[in-house]
Enzyme design. Structure first.
Site, PDB file in Angstrom:
ATOM      1  N   TYR A 160     -20.522 -19.959 -25.456  1.00 54.67           N
ATOM      2  CA  TYR A 160     -20.018 -19.819 -26.815  1.00 54.67           C
ATOM      3  C   TYR A 160     -18.493 -19.747 -26.880  1.00 54.67           C
ATOM      4  O   TYR A 160     -17.915 -19.766 -27.958  1.00 54.67           O
ATOM      5  CB  TYR A 160     -20.627 -18.583 -27.486  1.00 54.67           C
ATOM      6  CG  TYR A 160     -22.007 -18.828 -28.017  1.00 54.67           C
ATOM      7  CD1 TYR A 160     -22.236 -18.975 -29.370  1.00 54.67           C
ATOM      8  CD2 TYR A 160     -23.091 -18.937 -27.156  1.00 54.67           C
ATOM      9  CE1 TYR A 160     -23.505 -19.213 -29.865  1.00 54.67           C
ATOM     10  CE2 TYR A 160     -24.354 -19.186 -27.630  1.00 54.67           C
ATOM     11  CZ  TYR A 160     -24.560 -19.317 -28.981  1.00 54.67           C
ATOM     12  OH  TYR A 160     -25.819 -19.564 -29.463  1.00 54.67           O
ATOM     13  N   LYS A 237     -30.470 -14.632 -16.155  1.00 55.89           N
ATOM     14  CA  LYS A 237     -31.090 -15.733 -15.418  1.00 55.89           C
ATOM     15  C   LYS A 237     -30.395 -15.857 -14.058  1.00 55.89           C
ATOM     16  O   LYS A 237     -30.050 -16.932 -13.597  1.00 55.89           O
ATOM     17  CB  LYS A 237     -30.979 -17.027 -16.228  1.00 55.89           C
ATOM     18  CG  LYS A 237     -31.879 -18.165 -15.730  1.00 55.89           C
ATOM     19  CD  LYS A 237     -33.346 -17.851 -15.839  1.00 55.89           C
ATOM     20  CE  LYS A 237     -34.182 -19.036 -15.361  1.00 55.89           C
ATOM     21  NZ  LYS A 237     -35.605 -18.695 -15.201  1.00 55.89           N
ATOM     22  N   ASP A 338     -36.409 -15.593 -19.001  1.00 56.34           N
ATOM     23  CA  ASP A 338     -37.632 -16.230 -19.497  1.00 56.34           C
ATOM     24  C   ASP A 338     -38.801 -15.254 -19.497  1.00 56.34           C
ATOM     25  O   ASP A 338     -39.661 -15.291 -20.377  1.00 56.34           O
ATOM     26  CB  ASP A 338     -37.968 -17.483 -18.691  1.00 56.34           C
ATOM     27  CG  ASP A 338     -37.859 -17.276 -17.186  1.00 56.34           C
ATOM     28  OD1 ASP A 338     -37.235 -16.302 -16.757  1.00 56.34           O
ATOM     29  OD2 ASP A 338     -38.400 -18.104 -16.439  1.00 56.34           O
ATOM     30  N   ASP A 362     -28.754 -14.893 -28.154  1.00 53.35           N
ATOM     31  CA  ASP A 362     -28.972 -15.656 -29.379  1.00 53.35           C
ATOM     32  C   ASP A 362     -30.454 -15.991 -29.530  1.00 53.35           C
ATOM     33  O   ASP A 362     -31.070 -15.763 -30.575  1.00 53.35           O
ATOM     34  CB  ASP A 362     -28.142 -16.938 -29.319  1.00 53.35           C
ATOM     35  CG  ASP A 362     -27.993 -17.608 -30.674  1.00 53.35           C
ATOM     36  OD1 ASP A 362     -28.541 -17.096 -31.666  1.00 53.35           O
ATOM     37  OD2 ASP A 362     -27.321 -18.651 -30.743  1.00 53.35           O
TER      38      ASP A 362
END
Length: 473
Positions: A160, A237, A338, A362
């Site tokens: 971002y 992650k 995930d 997000d």
């Protein structure tokens, strides 16, 4: 100071000290009405906020609202492409705390995203999104009431930051050549990997400073919660992106075990301490074997490393955290990104505060909001060390603008977050009670009314929903 706006003649500034707001009884608070349905939802929200403050404090406290402009409304006042005028930036900097409705993302010119711009300009590094269920709210989930989480999303870094180059541009081609010919071959772990020549390139920066200040604020929030909810989960992650997302995880643990050593315990530490409590004579190796199921298949060096970790934990925190003391500490653990999407649905009660990077946050905040009723009921805040902006989390829905029909819940609940941030908990509690009771009594706007069983006919107007909330104070 201002070109086209005038500050209220009465009221005082909110100031910040060590990242915490110092709030007078009569603060001046800038507000941005918002585009599209902002014309409907802001008046309804302001009415609820003012009524709650009056009810709670009987005139001893009040908000002095200061209208500032952003988005399409700003262009009407300041000129084409003036989506975020200097007047607005000056006002927010001066008065510290602001609240806003939804804003249009400019098309054809101007700033890429007004929301992202505001976060970066004021270094509002914590995007805070509570996802809590209000009884009676339609939900696609069987047990939405079990989900009660607060998402702390890092707001200023990750992809971002917006550093990217278009495929085929001169700089992009140069960067790909540099990576393919020099940098990747010079990094043995990358092997023979190469970037396709027709790629676009984006940069994903994750800093120790940015990561740790977010986790620090998340832990500080956890310390204010009831004991049963004092948990911070680092979502990452890192199994794939080891030097960015994996580093975020490691830096988060570093904050917990250094700055908050007396108040925190990590999940791994709790296992080690728990093993010792259940089996006082357990050996270091057997303790290591219990916290690492694949211990016996590891190389001797890796086995020794785990045994050393067990010994270090027992030597350093047994006196302060052992014998069950760790159960009264803030639990800090981590989960792969995930996996957490599944777990907030299958095991929602196990989570409280989720601290994560920008893109993961997000996705995750919208997914969690869907479980408890959607973005129409999703509040949000962007908080830094010297200012804070509270905001609707949904879009502008221009086709509904001016019809007095949309749900103002997101802005109202963002106002609740603002009141809590200011320390005005009594007023915040009134609104939460009023909103919850209105929904339980099936007094809702069309978005919720059509999903209820049986559907509510006729639904309340936006302004009528505000009145229903106030009636239930």
């Amino acid at each position: 100071m201002y070109e086209k706006i005038t500050a209220p003649s009465t009221g005082e500034r909110i100031t910040f000290e060590n990242g915490k707001p110092i709030v007078p009884d009569n603060p001046i608070i800038p507000f941005i009405r918002g585009d599209g349905t902002g014309v409907d939802i802001w008046p309804a929200s302001q009415k609820v906020l003012d009524a709650a403050v009056e009810k709670a404090y009987g005139g001893k406290r009040q908000i002095n609202w200061f209208k500032v402009f952003a988005g399409d409304e700003a262009c009407e006042k300041y000129g084409t492409y003036q989506y975020l005028p200097q007047d607005t930036l000056t006002a927010i900097k001066e008065y510290g705390v602001a609240i806003k409705g939804p804003l249009t993302t400019p098309v054809g010119g101007g700033i890429r995203s007004l929301n992202v711009a505001l976060r970066q300009i004021f270094d509002l590094y914590s995007c805070v999104r509570p996802c809590q269920y209000y009884a009676g709210t339609p939900s696609p989930h069987k047990t939405p009431e079990k989900l009660d989480v607060i998402i702390y999303r890092e707001n200023t870094e990750d992809i971002y930051l917006g550093i990217e180059w278009r495929q085929g541009s001169e700089i992009c081609d140069k960067l790909i050549a540099l990576l393919n010919n020099d940098l990747i071959p010079a990094t043995p772990e990358h092997g023979s990997k190469q970037i396709r020549l027709d790629s676009g390139i984006g940069i994903k920066p994750v800093s120790k400073t940015g990561s740790q200040r977010l986790v620090r604020r998340a832990i500080q929030h956890a310390l204010r919660l009831p004991k049963a909810k004092q948990m911070v989960t680092l979502v990452h992650k890192g199994n794939i992106m080891k030097y960015t997302e994996g580093a975020f995880r490691d830096w988060g643990y570093e904050v917990a075990t250094s700055e908050f050593r007396a108040e925190c315990v990590t999940e791994q530490e709790s296992w080690i301490l728990g093993n010792k409590e259940r089996k006082p004579d357990i050996s270091l190796e057997d303790n290591a074997r219990e916290i690492e199921p694949g211990f016996d298949a590891l190389t001797p060096d890796k086995q020794a490393k785990i045994c050393q970790e067990v010994e270090t934990v027992l030597n350093s925190i047994w006196e302060t955290h052992g014998n069950g003391q760790w159960k009264d500490k803030v639990m800090v653990n981590d989960r792969i990104a995930d996996s957490i999407f599944q777990q907030i649905q299958t095991r929602p009660a196990e989570y409280s505060i989720l601290a994560t990077l920008n893109l993961n946050g997000d996705y995750l905040s919208d997914a969690a909001a869907a479980i408890v009723g959607g973005l129409g009921m999703g509040p949000g805040a962007n908080i830094g060390d010297s200012s804070a902006i509270f905001e609707a989390t949904h879009g502008t829905a221009p086709k509904h603008a001016g019809l007095d029909r949309v749900n103002p819940g997101s802005v109202i609940l963002s106002g609740v977050m603002m009141l809590e941030f200011m320390g005005w908990q009594e007023a915040a509690n009134l609104i939460k009670k009023g909103l919850g009771d209105a929904i339980s009594n099936r007094q809702v706007t069309y978005d919720l009314a059509r999903l209820m069983e049986p559907p509510v006919e006729p639904p309340l107007k936006c302004s009528e929903f505000a009145e229903a909330i106030i009636q239930h104070f």
